[in-house]
Design an enzyme around this catalytic site. Sequence first.
Site, PDB file in Angstrom:
ATOM      1  N   LYS A  13      -8.403   4.462   3.468  1.00  0.00           N
ATOM      2  CA  LYS A  13      -9.266   3.323   3.150  1.00  0.00           C
ATOM      3  C   LYS A  13      -8.283   2.103   2.856  1.00  0.00           C
ATOM      4  O   LYS A  13      -8.662   0.962   3.353  1.00  0.00           O
ATOM      5  CB  LYS A  13      -9.832   3.527   1.775  1.00  0.00           C
ATOM      6  N   ARG A  88     -16.917   5.346  -7.403  1.00  0.00           N
ATOM      7  CA  ARG A  88     -16.379   6.683  -7.174  1.00  0.00           C
ATOM      8  C   ARG A  88     -17.400   7.428  -7.753  1.00  0.00           C
ATOM      9  O   ARG A  88     -16.751   8.796  -7.895  1.00  0.00           O
ATOM     10  CB  ARG A  88     -15.002   6.620  -8.107  1.00  0.00           C
ATOM     11  N   ARG A 127       2.908   9.406   2.510  1.00  0.00           N
ATOM     12  CA  ARG A 127       2.525   8.014   1.889  1.00  0.00           C
ATOM     13  C   ARG A 127       3.853   7.311   1.268  1.00  0.00           C
ATOM     14  O   ARG A 127       4.272   7.734   0.311  1.00  0.00           O
ATOM     15  CB  ARG A 127       1.315   7.908   1.175  1.00  0.00           C
ATOM     16  N   ARG A 160       4.036   7.309  -4.638  1.00  0.00           N
ATOM     17  CA  ARG A 160       3.256   7.079  -5.649  1.00  0.00           C
ATOM     18  C   ARG A 160       3.321   8.437  -6.570  1.00  0.00           C
ATOM     19  O   ARG A 160       3.547   9.588  -6.102  1.00  0.00           O
ATOM     20  CB  ARG A 160       1.863   6.730  -5.498  1.00  0.00           C
ATOM     21  N   ARG A 171      -6.870  15.623  -7.226  1.00  0.00           N
ATOM     22  CA  ARG A 171      -7.657  14.524  -6.924  1.00  0.00           C
ATOM     23  C   ARG A 171      -8.606  14.881  -5.764  1.00  0.00           C
ATOM     24  O   ARG A 171      -9.835  14.251  -5.849  1.00  0.00           O
ATOM     25  CB  ARG A 171      -6.852  13.380  -6.158  1.00  0.00           C
TER      26      ARG A 171
HETATM   27  P1  ADP Z   1      -6.433   5.786   0.939  1.00  0.00           P
HETATM   28  O1  ADP Z   1      -6.506   4.491   0.683  1.00  0.00           O
HETATM   29  O2  ADP Z   1      -7.790   6.417   1.339  1.00  0.00           O
HETATM   30  O3  ADP Z   1      -6.143   6.816  -0.277  1.00  0.00           O
HETATM   31  P2  ADP Z   1      -4.189   5.235   2.564  1.00  0.00           P
HETATM   32  O4  ADP Z   1      -4.805   4.037   3.263  1.00  0.00           O
HETATM   33  O5  ADP Z   1      -3.371   4.888   1.556  1.00  0.00           O
HETATM   34  O6  ADP Z   1      -5.349   6.120   2.146  1.00  0.00           O
HETATM   35  O7  ADP Z   1      -3.388   6.347   3.827  1.00  0.00           O
HETATM   36  C1  ADP Z   1      -2.966   7.377   3.346  1.00  0.00           C
HETATM   37  C2  ADP Z   1      -1.638   7.553   4.008  1.00  0.00           C
HETATM   38  O8  ADP Z   1      -2.034   7.750   5.395  1.00  0.00           O
HETATM   39  C3  ADP Z   1      -0.616   6.495   4.367  1.00  0.00           C
HETATM   40  O9  ADP Z   1       0.512   6.772   4.413  1.00  0.00           O
HETATM   41  C4  ADP Z   1      -0.976   5.806   5.804  1.00  0.00           C
HETATM   42  O10 ADP Z   1      -0.067   5.389   6.395  1.00  0.00           O
HETATM   43  C5  ADP Z   1      -1.342   7.038   6.505  1.00  0.00           C
HETATM   44  N1  ADP Z   1      -2.617   6.693   7.217  1.00  0.00           N
HETATM   45  C6  ADP Z   1      -3.953   6.183   7.350  1.00  0.00           C
HETATM   46  N2  ADP Z   1      -4.411   6.184   8.319  1.00  0.00           N
HETATM   47  C7  ADP Z   1      -3.837   7.012   9.093  1.00  0.00           C
HETATM   48  C8  ADP Z   1      -4.377   7.473  10.514  1.00  0.00           C
HETATM   49  N3  ADP Z   1      -5.622   7.095  11.095  1.00  0.00           N
HETATM   50  N4  ADP Z   1      -3.325   8.378  11.206  1.00  0.00           N
HETATM   51  C9  ADP Z   1      -2.321   8.948  10.185  1.00  0.00           C
HETATM   52  N5  ADP Z   1      -1.875   8.572   9.204  1.00  0.00           N
HETATM   53  C10 ADP Z   1      -2.742   7.565   8.555  1.00  0.00           C
HETATM   54  P1  AMP Z   2      -6.436   5.211  -5.127  1.00  0.00           P
HETATM   55  O1  AMP Z   2      -5.471   4.160  -5.449  1.00  0.00           O
HETATM   56  O2  AMP Z   2      -7.841   4.637  -4.772  1.00  0.00           O
HETATM   57  O3  AMP Z   2      -6.140   6.635  -4.967  1.00  0.00           O
HETATM   58  O4  AMP Z   2      -6.775   5.393  -7.087  1.00  0.00           O
HETATM   59  C1  AMP Z   2      -5.826   5.948  -7.564  1.00  0.00           C
HETATM   60  C2  AMP Z   2      -6.248   6.278  -9.169  1.00  0.00           C
HETATM   61  O5  AMP Z   2      -6.804   5.076  -9.755  1.00  0.00           O
HETATM   62  C3  AMP Z   2      -7.478   7.179  -9.256  1.00  0.00           C
HETATM   63  O6  AMP Z   2      -6.820   8.643  -9.041  1.00  0.00           O
HETATM   64  C4  AMP Z   2      -7.767   6.801 -10.339  1.00  0.00           C
HETATM   65  O7  AMP Z   2      -7.001   7.678 -11.510  1.00  0.00           O
HETATM   66  C5  AMP Z   2      -7.897   5.310 -10.610  1.00  0.00           C
HETATM   67  N1  AMP Z   2      -9.073   4.676  -9.976  1.00  0.00           N
HETATM   68  C6  AMP Z   2      -9.290   4.046  -8.915  1.00  0.00           C
HETATM   69  N2  AMP Z   2     -10.364   3.733  -8.609  1.00  0.00           N
HETATM   70  C7  AMP Z   2     -11.045   4.340  -9.598  1.00  0.00           C
HETATM   71  C8  AMP Z   2     -12.598   4.167 -10.039  1.00  0.00           C
HETATM   72  N3  AMP Z   2     -13.588   3.707  -9.238  1.00  0.00           N
HETATM   73  N4  AMP Z   2     -12.912   4.941 -11.053  1.00  0.00           N
HETATM   74  C9  AMP Z   2     -12.056   5.568 -11.967  1.00  0.00           C
HETATM   75  N5  AMP Z   2     -10.948   5.560 -11.554  1.00  0.00           N
HETATM   76  C10 AMP Z   2     -10.283   4.858 -10.550  1.00  0.00           C
END
Ligand code: ADP
Ligand code: AMP
Length: 217
Positions: A13, A88, A127, A160, A171
């Site tokens: 995302k 969420r 990541r 992270r 999660r």
């Molecule tokens: P989210 O915001 O949904 O938690 P991220 O955008 O942070 O996910 O992506 C999670 C990890 O996967 C990051 O390290 C990113 O670089 C990697 N990633 C994202 N899209 C792809 C893809 N299409 N193929 C491989 N790795 C990806």
């Molecule tokens: P994310 O970066 O989207 O993976 O979010 C990291 C963490 O932030 C999650 O595991 C939750 O603890 C908190 N968080 C982010 N967005 C929300 C939401 N909409 N509602 C509740 N907790 C959230």
Amino acid sequence: MRIVLVGPPGAGKGTQAQFLSSHLSIPKISTGDIFRDNVKRSTALGRRAKQYMDRGDLVPDEITIAMVRDRLSEDDAQEGFLLDGFPRNVPQAEVLKKMLDEMDARLDVVLELVVDDDEVVRRLSGRRTCRVCGRVWHVLFDPPGREGDCDDCGGELFQRDDDREETIRHRLEVYQEQTTPLISFYADEGILMGVDATGPVENVTDRALAALRPFME
Ligand code: ADP
Ligand code: AMP
């Protein structure tokens, strides 16, 4: 346009939001990023949110919703936005609908990034995030030129705290239990578009833009 990105942690995302928000000239609003920024600065909000984030639980709705309400009232969000990580759960989605009603606005489309659990674990365990600009990298799938440094701004990359294996698993359970009901919520509203989020980042962006095209007028 007013867009919501939904999908499991690690679906991509944040990665897609970076491209889509600049392509569409709308702000990316990531609740996870806002929480992490508050944790880093040790604000009252950050201190309240941290315990939930460290466990991989959702931060309570009243905290999250107040924060989103403030952010959506800022000037740059009046003409459109891309929400990443909010809503969420169904109560958050219902409140968002009310907030938008008050602004005489509505969501245009909800993009669901579809990817299986094994891929999510591969993505999250590699990541890395830039401490300075927040750009997301992956040690194998999207590595920076110099290990540990952000190509975009030279900032230091970090892993992270919630990307440890046991927290990742929790999660994913939280996603299944609390967030997947949003899929039918938005399908019932007629604004859900599923996007295959596997394969290279650019291909996913192309699919997302193709899914958005009918809503762009
Ligand atoms: P989210 O915001 O949904 O938690 P991220 O955008 O942070 O996910 O992506 C999670 C990890 O996967 C990051 O390290 C990113 O670089 C990697 N990633 C994202 N899209 C792809 C893809 N299409 N193929 C491989 N790795 C990806
Ligand atoms: P994310 O970066 O989207 O993976 O979010 C990291 C963490 O932030 C999650 O595991 C939750 O603890 C908190 N968080 C982010 N967005 C929300 C939401 N909409 N509602 C509740 N907790 C959230």
